[in-house]
Design a protein around this motif. Structure first.
Motif, PDB file in Angstrom:
ATOM      1  N   ASP A  69       0.821  -1.208   0.000  1.00  0.00           N
ATOM      2  CA  ASP A  69       0.000   0.000   0.000  1.00  0.00           C
ATOM      3  C   ASP A  69       0.862   1.268   0.000  1.00  0.00           C
ATOM      4  N   ASP A  70       2.160   1.100  -0.287  1.00  0.00           N
ATOM      5  CA  ASP A  70       3.119   2.214  -0.347  1.00  0.00           C
ATOM      6  C   ASP A  70       3.232   2.984   0.963  1.00  0.00           C
ATOM      7  N   GLN A  71       3.027   2.336   2.076  1.00  0.00           N
ATOM      8  CA  GLN A  71       3.165   2.965   3.393  1.00  0.00           C
ATOM      9  C   GLN A  71       4.502   2.532   4.004  1.00  0.00           C
ATOM     10  N   TYR A  72       5.576   3.019   3.410  1.00  0.00           N
ATOM     11  CA  TYR A  72       6.918   2.592   3.781  1.00  0.00           C
ATOM     12  C   TYR A  72       7.295   2.980   5.201  1.00  0.00           C
ATOM     13  N   GLU A  73       6.994   4.193   5.581  1.00  0.00           N
ATOM     14  CA  GLU A  73       7.362   4.643   6.924  1.00  0.00           C
ATOM     15  C   GLU A  73       6.645   3.805   7.983  1.00  0.00           C
ATOM     16  N   LYS A  74       5.370   3.555   7.780  1.00  0.00           N
ATOM     17  CA  LYS A  74       4.605   2.736   8.730  1.00  0.00           C
ATOM     18  C   LYS A  74       5.151   1.311   8.765  1.00  0.00           C
ATOM     19  N   ALA A  75       5.528   0.770   7.613  1.00  0.00           N
ATOM     20  CA  ALA A  75       6.122  -0.578   7.563  1.00  0.00           C
ATOM     21  C   ALA A  75       7.415  -0.607   8.374  1.00  0.00           C
ATOM     22  N   GLY A  76       8.194   0.457   8.263  1.00  0.00           N
ATOM     23  CA  GLY A  76       9.436   0.553   9.032  1.00  0.00           C
ATOM     24  C   GLY A  76       9.180   0.591  10.528  1.00  0.00           C
ATOM     25  N   GLU A  77       8.141   1.301  10.923  1.00  0.00           N
ATOM     26  CA  GLU A  77       7.786   1.364  12.348  1.00  0.00           C
ATOM     27  C   GLU A  77       7.422  -0.021  12.881  1.00  0.00           C
ATOM     28  N   VAL A  78       6.643  -0.768  12.111  1.00  0.00           N
ATOM     29  CA  VAL A  78       6.252  -2.120  12.528  1.00  0.00           C
ATOM     30  C   VAL A  78       7.487  -3.008  12.627  1.00  0.00           C
ATOM     31  N   ALA A  79       8.375  -2.892  11.653  1.00  0.00           N
ATOM     32  CA  ALA A  79       9.595  -3.706  11.661  1.00  0.00           C
ATOM     33  C   ALA A  79      10.406  -3.453  12.929  1.00  0.00           C
ATOM     34  N   GLU A  80      10.570  -2.201  13.292  1.00  0.00           N
ATOM     35  CA  GLU A  80      11.367  -1.886  14.483  1.00  0.00           C
ATOM     36  C   GLU A  80      10.643  -2.262  15.768  1.00  0.00           C
ATOM     37  N   GLN A  81       9.384  -1.908  15.869  1.00  0.00           N
ATOM     38  CA  GLN A  81       8.640  -2.124  17.118  1.00  0.00           C
ATOM     39  C   GLN A  81       8.391  -3.597  17.436  1.00  0.00           C
ATOM     40  N   ARG A  82       8.313  -4.428  16.398  1.00  0.00           N
ATOM     41  CA  ARG A  82       7.957  -5.831  16.656  1.00  0.00           C
ATOM     42  C   ARG A  82       9.062  -6.828  16.372  1.00  0.00           C
ATOM     43  N   MET A  83      10.116  -6.369  15.645  1.00  0.00           N
ATOM     44  CA  MET A  83      11.190  -7.299  15.299  1.00  0.00           C
ATOM     45  C   MET A  83      12.583  -6.708  15.454  1.00  0.00           C
ATOM     46  N   GLY A  84      12.680  -5.422  15.556  1.00  0.00           N
ATOM     47  CA  GLY A  84      13.971  -4.744  15.545  1.00  0.00           C
ATOM     48  C   GLY A  84      14.805  -4.910  16.803  1.00  0.00           C
TER      49      GLY A  84
END
Length: 153
Positions: A69-84
């Motif tokens: 859905d082209d929501q790159y910044e939000k995808a990055g937030e999920v990556a950090e908050q749940r896996m980073g």
């Protein structure tokens, strides 16, 4: 006439192919012995780790959807908050952190996964599609590498 020829061919060759597939299934079953290293840990620790792994899968699904859905910044937030990297050590207080029971190579794969997730978070915020998907591939490759090498039961 064509239909009759098909039935004749099926009648002649189906028993041969079925017999071959039974042998192939038997051979495959013997080859599919689980080659992964067993990592033994207490049931509570295994349950904590299993919950983390399930959340990582859910996070990846969310990340894929956000990227689509082209929501790159939000995808990055999920990556950090749940896996980073920010998620490392969260079970330290439990008294049974999974890392304590992992062989060093398995821990290193885990650390690499957390680092890759943080890298994905940073790259995704920049909005570069190619770099984001390259970082995502690195992250998922880390997951696959660990799951292909280790098991807990």
């Amino acid at each position: 006439m064509r239909r009759e020829i098909r039935y004749i061919c099926l009648g002649l060759f189906l028993p041969l192919s079925m017999n071959g597939s039974v042998q192939a299934e038997t051979d495959t079953a013997a080859e599919l012995q689980d080659h992964r290293q067993l990592v033994e840990m207490p049931a509570k620790t295994r349950a904590l780790m299993r919950a983390d792994m399930q959340d990582h899968l859910a996070a990846l699904t969310t990340i894929f959807a956000l990227l689509a859905d082209d929501q790159y910044e939000k995808a990055g937030e999920v990556a950090e908050q749940r896996m980073g990297k920010s998620t490392m050590g969260k079970h330290r207080e439990s008294g049974v952190p999974p890392g304590r029971y992992m062989p060093l190579a398995m821990r290193e794969l885990g650390w690499g996964m957390h680092e890759s997730a943080s890298e994905l978070a940073e790259v995704a915020k920049q909005g570069d599609v190619n770099k984001t998907y390259t970082a995502l591939q690195k992250l998922t490759a880390g997951c696959v590498g660990c799951h292909m090498a280790y098991r807990t039961r």
